[in-house]
Design an enzyme around this catalytic site. Structure first.
Site, PDB file in Angstrom:
ATOM      1  CE1 TYR A 108      -3.969   1.956   0.745  1.00  0.00           C
ATOM      2  CE2 TYR A 108      -2.526   3.497   1.573  1.00  0.00           C
ATOM      3  CZ  TYR A 108      -3.864   3.229   1.123  1.00  0.00           C
ATOM      4  OH  TYR A 108      -4.608   4.474   0.960  1.00  0.00           O
ATOM      5  CG  LEU A 148     -32.914   9.335  17.946  1.00  0.00           C
ATOM      6  CD1 LEU A 148     -31.959   8.142  18.084  1.00  0.00           C
ATOM      7  CD2 LEU A 148     -34.179   8.686  16.832  1.00  0.00           C
ATOM      8  CD  GLU A 196     -29.142   1.557  12.963  1.00  0.00           C
ATOM      9  OE1 GLU A 196     -28.589   2.694  13.031  1.00  0.00           O
ATOM     10  OE2 GLU A 196     -29.909   1.352  11.911  1.00  0.00           O
ATOM     11  CE  LYS A 239     -28.765   8.314  21.263  1.00  0.00           C
ATOM     12  NZ  LYS A 239     -27.660   9.148  21.747  1.00  0.00           N
ATOM     13  NE  ARG A 260     -29.022  16.743  15.541  1.00  0.00           N
ATOM     14  CZ  ARG A 260     -29.794  17.396  16.508  1.00  0.00           C
ATOM     15  NH1 ARG A 260     -29.160  18.315  16.971  1.00  0.00           N
ATOM     16  NH2 ARG A 260     -31.092  17.272  16.634  1.00  0.00           N
ATOM     17  CE  LYS A 266     -31.801   4.473  13.438  1.00  0.00           C
ATOM     18  NZ  LYS A 266     -30.618   4.529  12.727  1.00  0.00           N
ATOM     19  CE  LYS A 309     -29.105   8.351  26.389  1.00  0.00           C
ATOM     20  NZ  LYS A 309     -28.998   9.589  25.815  1.00  0.00           N
TER      21      LYS A 309
HETATM   22  S1  IVH Z   1     -30.767   7.883  13.867  1.00  0.00           S
HETATM   23  C1  IVH Z   1     -34.014  10.764  12.723  1.00  0.00           C
HETATM   24  N1  IVH Z   1     -28.790   6.084  14.520  1.00  0.00           N
HETATM   25  O1  IVH Z   1     -27.856   9.896  18.363  1.00  0.00           O
HETATM   26  C2  IVH Z   1     -33.045   9.396  13.116  1.00  0.00           C
HETATM   27  N2  IVH Z   1     -28.661   8.148  15.561  1.00  0.00           N
HETATM   28  O2  IVH Z   1     -29.994  11.399  20.125  1.00  0.00           O
HETATM   29  C3  IVH Z   1     -31.837  10.310  14.036  1.00  0.00           C
HETATM   30  N3  IVH Z   1     -26.883   8.366  17.014  1.00  0.00           N
HETATM   31  O3  IVH Z   1     -28.390  12.877  16.756  1.00  0.00           O
HETATM   32  C4  IVH Z   1     -30.520   9.432  14.014  1.00  0.00           C
HETATM   33  N4  IVH Z   1     -26.014   6.410  16.815  1.00  0.00           N
HETATM   34  O4  IVH Z   1     -26.412  11.748  16.750  1.00  0.00           O
HETATM   35  C5  IVH Z   1     -29.460   7.360  14.748  1.00  0.00           C
HETATM   36  N5  IVH Z   1     -27.526   4.109  15.111  1.00  0.00           N
HETATM   37  C6  IVH Z   1     -28.071   5.570  15.231  1.00  0.00           C
HETATM   38  C7  IVH Z   1     -27.103   6.667  16.194  1.00  0.00           C
HETATM   39  C8  IVH Z   1     -27.692   7.615  16.193  1.00  0.00           C
HETATM   40  C9  IVH Z   1     -25.975   7.539  17.650  1.00  0.00           C
HETATM   41  C10 IVH Z   1     -26.886   9.916  17.497  1.00  0.00           C
HETATM   42  C11 IVH Z   1     -27.379  11.017  16.589  1.00  0.00           C
HETATM   43  C12 IVH Z   1     -28.596  11.667  17.200  1.00  0.00           C
HETATM   44  C13 IVH Z   1     -28.648  11.230  18.420  1.00  0.00           C
HETATM   45  C14 IVH Z   1     -29.966  11.287  18.778  1.00  0.00           C
END
Ligand code: IVH
Length: 329
Positions: free
Chosen positions: A35, A82, A113, A115, A136, A302, A326
């Site tokens: 590489y 969220l 997923e 977080k 964001r 989700k 959480k």
């Molecule tokens: S989905 C509308 N997926 O958590 C969908 N967010 O508290 C919103 N985050 O602002 C985001 N891992 O920065 C999503 N697998 C994940 C995530 C995730 C971390 C963060 C993201 C969001 C915050 C909401």
């Protein structure tokens, strides 16, 4: 000179494939030494022929000269946050709430997923090339941190166009312009190392990896950012002007597509067919997450189907089709 141009393109493709295998698939296909050798060959050709340098070249990840400030960018599609739940009872309450909006016994799958405790980024690709990376911010207005985003090795500078089948209209639009969102984060060992350095220098310490990642992403000198090993997991994609269901039918499919496009997708995801399975995932990762090299503070649940997501829509602040479950701190 056409031979030079061809060699440059060939080198870029080889290097891109190698770093996709390494950073995204976690399964290297090339020795480091090979590489490095190819990289140096590309670098020296680009020095000899600067007109051949393109922004998506693998050599363009080392950072640029410092900037004095970032410009604001407006997100055409806002980045929502969220709603939180702190236990399984609250998860069930959420489930009952959205179910009141749809016919009784509506079948639903849930995608779980992890977080990731980092910072959400919105990445714009035009004609397959990364053209903008933004924070964001407040969800509507963020900052343009493209030069820092380019240093993140797991973020492709160029989408894996070759592996996508360019047959459908949707793929064509996707290649024209697509916005990918996900979480940028600092691995825990880097977080610790930064804090140790700050302590030695008599500077204030970052409270957690999320603050450290935020501080790094907002560094005005991208050469420092390039040394920090920021990483990124992708979780959604949007094509402006097209409803999400026409790109992929579900969140599970979207994650697979993102990985094919060249993004790192967190492998610790699960498609569940009942809330009991979601609860099991949540309990499993409560202890198991402590073995991960990055910080997680919960599970994002989700609803899988984009059609159902669309039916449920959003409140002022949150999607009704997702919730953050959480862990106790
Ligand atoms: S989905 C509308 N997926 O958590 C969908 N967010 O508290 C919103 N985050 O602002 C985001 N891992 O920065 C999503 N697998 C994940 C995530 C995730 C971390 C963060 C993201 C969001 C915050 C909401």
């Amino acid at each position: 000179k056409p031979e030079v141009k061809q060699r440059v393109q060939e080198l870029r493709q080889l290097l891109q494939q190698a770093s996709y295998a390494y950073y995204v698939l976690d399964s290297p296909i090339m020795e480091d030494a090979v590489y490095d050798q190819l990289y140096r060959e590309l670098q020296s050709l680009e020095t000899q022929y600067p007109e051949l340098v393109t922004p998506d070249s693998p050599t363009q990840r080392v950072g640029e000269k410092p900037t004095t400030q970032f410009t604001s960018v407006r997100h055409n599609i806002p980045l929502y946050s969220l709603e939180n739940a702190f236990n399984i009872d609250e998860l069930q309450a959420w489930d009952q709430r959205w179910r009141r909006q749809v016919p009784p016994q509506t079948a639903a799958e849930y995608v779980c997923e992890l977080k990731i405790d980092g910072n959400a980024l919105a990445l714009t690709y035009e004609n397959g090339v990364l053209t903008r990376g933004a924070t964001r911010g407040d969800g509507v207005v963020g900052e343009d941190i493209t030069q820092n985003v380019r240093t993140i090795r797991s973020i492709p500078l160029r989408l894996n166009v070759e592996t996508l089948h360019v047959t459908s209209l949707h793929v064509t639009s996707l290649l024209e312009r697509v916005e990918v969102r996900g979480e940028a984060f600092l691995p825990l060992d880097v977080f610790k190392q930064i804090n140790e350095e700050r302590q030695k220098a008599g500077e204030s310490l970052f409270a957690n990896p999320r603050n450290a990642a935020a501080g790094t992403l907002r560094q005005l000198d991208s050469r420092i950012v390039a040394q920090r090993r920021l990483d990124f997991f992708a979780y959604t994609l949007h094509i402006p002007g097209m409803d999400d269901a026409s790109i992929a039918g579900s969140q599970w499919e979207a994650l697979a597509l993102l990985q094919k496009m060249g993004f790192r997708v967190n492998p610790n995801k699960r498609l569940c067919t009942s809330l009991a399975e979601v609860a099991q995932y949540y309990q499993y990762w409560d202890t198991e997450r402590l073995n991960l090299p990055y910080m997680t503070d919960g599970v994002v649940v989700k609803i899988n189907s984009f059609k159902l997501q669309e039916q449920l829509g959003f409140t002022q602040k949150f999607p009704r089709w997702a919730i953050a479950l959480k862990y106790a701190a």
